[in-house]
Scaffold this active site. Structure first.
Site, PDB file in Angstrom:
ATOM      1  N   GLU A  17      47.675  41.798  39.171  1.00 24.54           N
ATOM      2  CA  GLU A  17      48.873  41.138  38.648  1.00 24.54           C
ATOM      3  C   GLU A  17      49.920  42.064  38.034  1.00 24.54           C
ATOM      4  O   GLU A  17      50.341  41.854  36.891  1.00 24.54           O
ATOM      5  CB  GLU A  17      48.461  40.059  37.624  1.00 24.54           C
ATOM      6  N   GLU A  48      42.431  34.494  42.688  1.00 22.91           N
ATOM      7  CA  GLU A  48      42.140  33.735  41.474  1.00 22.91           C
ATOM      8  C   GLU A  48      42.652  32.311  41.648  1.00 22.91           C
ATOM      9  O   GLU A  48      43.750  32.097  42.159  1.00 22.91           O
ATOM     10  CB  GLU A  48      42.812  34.359  40.229  1.00 22.91           C
TER      11      GLU A  48
END
Length: 402
Positions: free
Chosen positions: A219, A326
């Site tokens: 991320e 995720e």
């Protein structure tokens, strides 16, 4: 190439590595062979969980870790390290590393039909970055990889943090701003950390055999970073993995989309990636609880969004295989409509159907939590929110498979 790979000394390997682990492939008797529908150019579709809150602690996952620390509580691992100092932090973390994930849990995850564990890990385990982070988790990482191997699973080590922080989130180690590319030395340190991680993995035949993907950086907040430096890190990392971990098929480099749309990535994705073998995935994290605009949606709207995301994955998988690295069963309260079990089960089934359409598979966040069951795969199994077997369905599919 591999000749230049040095052995990584493990100064702190006080954790016994099970000597009973056979290095042959042990998948056969544990799970039925996945059918051809699960292949992506010969790659088995990933069905995994994240071993979160383990080597990179997150206090919302394990509030007990900081329960005895008086207010104000630390928000992130760096604050914990600075607050307690190196000795007390190591003492606390060793107890946590020893207990947070157990062999029976790994066995249960494997028996539920999962193929992969994604294991977030901090850069501080591999380099000295002078930020005050306390290391010592590598022996427990190794033990976990051996357990995964024993029960027929593969692992995806995930570089979850970066010096100066790539996103300012607690899961990057530090919530003190997004400073990774503000100093080129940070990016250099990350490159060294990745190199050391690859060296560490390749120094052990069981680890090397069990790793089949590596998440280069979790991320990165691309809009707040210098993309040129991130992209140099990503492409350099892809080359390191392709050349340094000489395996056929190659270990896959997993590139986080960094909160950018798929079409933004289409023009930037290197044409020579995935040309001979599948050697790179784009990683998209899909959540329904961090966007304030959809907080008041009924469940049906969330399910429709899952379908849209599935179509998006399918359309873009012609450019690059996409892994949903995720996702969870977390929903805004309104969507539960007072019928939590049914809502979460429908949400789970829709996501399981949609997230294989990107061609690479999915990885649930998280394998376990102390307090939030909608983020816990094991708890979701207990509550029948996640179907068993994973392919069974209680509700009619809501996405038209077009």
């Amino acid at each position: 190439g591999a000749a230049g790979v040095m052995r990584v000394a493990c100064n702190d390997c006080h954790v016994p590595i099970p000597s009973t682990v056979k290095t042959q492939n042990v998948t056969g008797d544990i799970r039925q062979n996945p059918g051809s529908s699960m292949q992506y150019h010969g790659h088995r579709i990933v069905r995994g969980v994240n071993i979160g809150g383990f080597l990179v602690p997150e206090f919302w996952i394990t509030p007990s870790l900081i329960a005895s620390i008086p207010d104000p509580k630390p928000n992130d691992y760096m604050q914990l390290c600075n607050r307690l100092g190196p000795d007390a932090t190591l003492q606390l973390m060793r107890k946590h590393w020893e207990t947070w994930v157990s062999e029976p849990e790994v066995q249960r995850l494997a028996n539920s039909g999962l193929t992969h564990l994604r294991i977030p890990i901090g850069h501080w385990e591999f380099v000295e970055s002078n930020e005050g982070y306390v290391r010592g988790g590598l022996p427990y990482f190794k033990r976990l990889v051996y357990w995964a191997k024993k029960y027929g699973m593969r692992v995806i080590p995930d570089m979850h943090t970066a010096p100066g922080s790539q996103n300012g989130f607690d899961n990057s180690g530090s919530t003190n701003g997004i400073n990774w590319t503000k100093d080129p030395r940070n990016v250099e340190t990350s490159k060294r950390a990745l190199q050391a991680m690859l060296r560490y993995i390749s120094s052990d035949p069981v680890m090397l055999e069990t790793v089949d993907g590596i998440d280069l950086l979790n991320e990165p907040f691309i809009d707040s970073l210098d993309f040129a430096q991130l992209w140099e890190y990503d492409t350099g990392g892809h080359t390191l993995i392709a050349n340094g971990l000489q395996k056929t098929p190659p270990v896959v480099s997993i590139i986080d989309r960094g909160f950018k749309e798929f079409n933004w990535w289409q023009s930037r994705w290197p044409k020579d990636w995935n040309s001979k073998y599948i050697d790179a995935f784009l990683d998209a994290h899909l959540y329904h609880v961090f966007d304030r605009n959809i907080d008041n949606w009924p469940l049906e709207e969330h399910l429709r969004l899952v379908c849209r995301n599935g179509r998006d994955l399918k359309t873009n998988s012609t450019y690059f295989p996409i892994i949903v690295g995720e996702w969870s069963l977390a929903l805004p309260q309104v969507a539960l409509q007072g019928r939590e079990n049914e809502a979460r089960r429908r949400f789970a089934e829709a996501q399981l159907d949609a997230y294989e359409l990107g061609g690479a598979g999915w990885i649930f966040w998280c394998f376990k939590t102390e307090v939030s069951p909608e983020w816990s795969f094991l708890e979701a199994l207990d509550r029948s929110w996640i179907p068993q077997p994973l392919s069974s369905r209680e509700f009619a599919p809501i996405c038209s498979q077009t």
